[in-house]
Design a protein around this motif. Structure first.
Motif, PDB file in Angstrom:
ATOM      1  N   LYS A   1       0.820  -1.213   0.000  1.00 24.75           N
ATOM      2  CA  LYS A   1       0.000   0.000   0.000  1.00 24.75           C
ATOM      3  C   LYS A   1       0.851   1.258   0.000  1.00 24.75           C
ATOM      4  O   LYS A   1       0.453   2.277  -0.555  1.00 24.75           O
ATOM      5  CB  LYS A   1      -0.922   0.025   1.221  1.00 24.75           C
ATOM      6  N   SER A   2       2.029   1.191   0.596  1.00 22.55           N
ATOM      7  CA  SER A   2       2.863   2.387   0.695  1.00 22.55           C
ATOM      8  C   SER A   2       3.534   2.760  -0.618  1.00 22.55           C
ATOM      9  O   SER A   2       4.098   3.840  -0.729  1.00 22.55           O
ATOM     10  CB  SER A   2       3.925   2.207   1.785  1.00 22.55           C
ATOM     11  N   THR A   3       3.459   1.889  -1.610  1.00 19.37           N
ATOM     12  CA  THR A   3       4.064   2.224  -2.902  1.00 19.37           C
ATOM     13  C   THR A   3       3.192   3.171  -3.713  1.00 19.37           C
ATOM     14  O   THR A   3       3.647   3.702  -4.718  1.00 19.37           O
ATOM     15  CB  THR A   3       4.326   0.950  -3.735  1.00 19.37           C
ATOM     16  N   ARG A   4       1.952   3.386  -3.280  1.00 20.27           N
ATOM     17  CA  ARG A   4       1.096   4.352  -3.969  1.00 20.27           C
ATOM     18  C   ARG A   4       1.621   5.759  -3.737  1.00 20.27           C
ATOM     19  O   ARG A   4       2.024   6.101  -2.626  1.00 20.27           O
ATOM     20  CB  ARG A   4      -0.340   4.275  -3.455  1.00 20.27           C
TER      21      ARG A   4
ATOM     22  N   LEU B   1       8.416   2.211   9.445  1.00 16.46           N
ATOM     23  CA  LEU B   1       9.674   2.636   8.819  1.00 16.46           C
ATOM     24  C   LEU B   1       9.716   2.282   7.333  1.00 16.46           C
ATOM     25  O   LEU B   1      10.116   3.103   6.507  1.00 16.46           O
ATOM     26  CB  LEU B   1      10.860   1.989   9.533  1.00 16.46           C
ATOM     27  N   ALA B   2       9.299   1.079   6.996  1.00 18.41           N
ATOM     28  CA  ALA B   2       9.315   0.654   5.598  1.00 18.41           C
ATOM     29  C   ALA B   2       8.334   1.477   4.779  1.00 18.41           C
ATOM     30  O   ALA B   2       8.632   1.835   3.632  1.00 18.41           O
ATOM     31  CB  ALA B   2       8.976  -0.827   5.494  1.00 18.41           C
ATOM     32  N   GLY B   3       7.189   1.783   5.349  1.00 15.83           N
ATOM     33  CA  GLY B   3       6.207   2.586   4.622  1.00 15.83           C
ATOM     34  C   GLY B   3       6.739   3.954   4.277  1.00 15.83           C
ATOM     35  O   GLY B   3       6.612   4.422   3.135  1.00 15.83           O
ATOM     36  N   PHE B   4       7.369   4.617   5.247  1.00 17.32           N
ATOM     37  CA  PHE B   4       7.945   5.934   4.969  1.00 17.32           C
ATOM     38  C   PHE B   4       9.087   5.828   3.963  1.00 17.32           C
ATOM     39  O   PHE B   4       9.205   6.634   3.048  1.00 17.32           O
ATOM     40  CB  PHE B   4       8.445   6.594   6.262  1.00 17.32           C
ATOM     41  N   THR B   5       9.935   4.830   4.130  1.00 23.96           N
ATOM     42  CA  THR B   5      11.088   4.676   3.240  1.00 23.96           C
ATOM     43  C   THR B   5      10.657   4.380   1.811  1.00 23.96           C
ATOM     44  O   THR B   5      11.159   4.994   0.858  1.00 23.96           O
ATOM     45  CB  THR B   5      11.997   3.544   3.756  1.00 23.96           C
ATOM     46  N   VAL B   6       9.722   3.448   1.644  1.00 29.06           N
ATOM     47  CA  VAL B   6       9.268   3.089   0.304  1.00 29.06           C
ATOM     48  C   VAL B   6       8.574   4.260  -0.368  1.00 29.06           C
ATOM     49  O   VAL B   6       8.814   4.545  -1.544  1.00 29.06           O
ATOM     50  CB  VAL B   6       8.333   1.851   0.369  1.00 29.06           C
ATOM     51  N   SER B   7       7.732   4.977   0.372  1.00 25.69           N
ATOM     52  CA  SER B   7       7.027   6.093  -0.252  1.00 25.69           C
ATOM     53  C   SER B   7       7.972   7.240  -0.588  1.00 25.69           C
ATOM     54  O   SER B   7       7.791   7.915  -1.603  1.00 25.69           O
ATOM     55  CB  SER B   7       5.878   6.577   0.622  1.00 25.69           C
ATOM     56  N   LEU B   8       9.001   7.455   0.226  1.00 31.20           N
ATOM     57  CA  LEU B   8       9.981   8.492  -0.102  1.00 31.20           C
ATOM     58  C   LEU B   8      10.776   8.124  -1.350  1.00 31.20           C
ATOM     59  O   LEU B   8      11.038   8.973  -2.211  1.00 31.20           O
ATOM     60  CB  LEU B   8      10.932   8.728   1.072  1.00 31.20           C
ATOM     61  N   ARG B   9      11.141   6.861  -1.461  1.00 29.54           N
ATOM     62  CA  ARG B   9      11.868   6.405  -2.658  1.00 29.54           C
ATOM     63  C   ARG B   9      10.999   6.511  -3.893  1.00 29.54           C
ATOM     64  O   ARG B   9      11.448   6.923  -4.949  1.00 29.54           O
ATOM     65  CB  ARG B   9      12.333   4.959  -2.488  1.00 29.54           C
ATOM     66  N   ALA B  10       9.743   6.096  -3.758  1.00 28.85           N
ATOM     67  CA  ALA B  10       8.835   6.136  -4.906  1.00 28.85           C
ATOM     68  C   ALA B  10       8.537   7.572  -5.320  1.00 28.85           C
ATOM     69  O   ALA B  10       8.482   7.880  -6.514  1.00 28.85           O
ATOM     70  CB  ALA B  10       7.543   5.403  -4.582  1.00 28.85           C
TER      71      ALA B  10
END
Length: 133
Positions: free
Chosen positions: A67-70, A116-125
């Motif tokens: 979900k965090s990749t959106r 942490l993963a949600g913030f990291t993935v969304s920042l990268r995306a």
């Protein structure tokens, strides 16, 4: 509407329902054995309710990371709600006697990694969406 609800609230609610005695017993059904399977090695694999809770939390964490990749405005709300769930885990771990178990601590850490993963993935995306000219 339901897309914004953090999935990690499910293990939190299940744990608290078990703590309240909804599932029967003395309020701590986590040690109950669900099944056991004899292995070819001679050992016996046993699955407890606590093991099942951890598996559920890991699967839900996977879907939370997906979900965090959106990259939308709603992802900020998702991260904020996930952070609130982690804070609820942390407060309950520190203040509630029945939450001072290794199962609850493991669920709390899974939720922390999810945040942490949600913030990291969304920042990268989102960094891939920025164009510098």
């Amino acid at each position: 509407m339901f897309a914004h609800i953090p999935l990690m609230i499910v293990p939190f609610i299940l744990y608290n329902l078990g703590l309240a005695g909804v599932f029967g017993g003395d309020g701590a059904p986590w040690a109950q054995q669900l099944f056991s399977v004899p292995m070819m090695s001679g050992g016996v694999f046993t699955m407890t309710v606590a093991d099942l809770m951890i598996l559920i939390a890991l699967l839900l964490s996977f879907f939370e990371i997906l979900k965090s990749t959106r990259t939308s405005n709603a992802s900020v709300v998702d991260h904020l709600l996930s952070t609130f769930v982690f804070v609820a885990f942390l407060v309950e771990f520190l203040l509630v006697r029945g939450a001072a178990t290794s199962l609850f601590f493991t669920l709390m850490i899974i939720t922390f990694v999810d945040v942490l993963a949600g913030f990291t993935v969304s920042l990268r995306a989102s960094s891939r969406d920025v164009n510098f000219r």
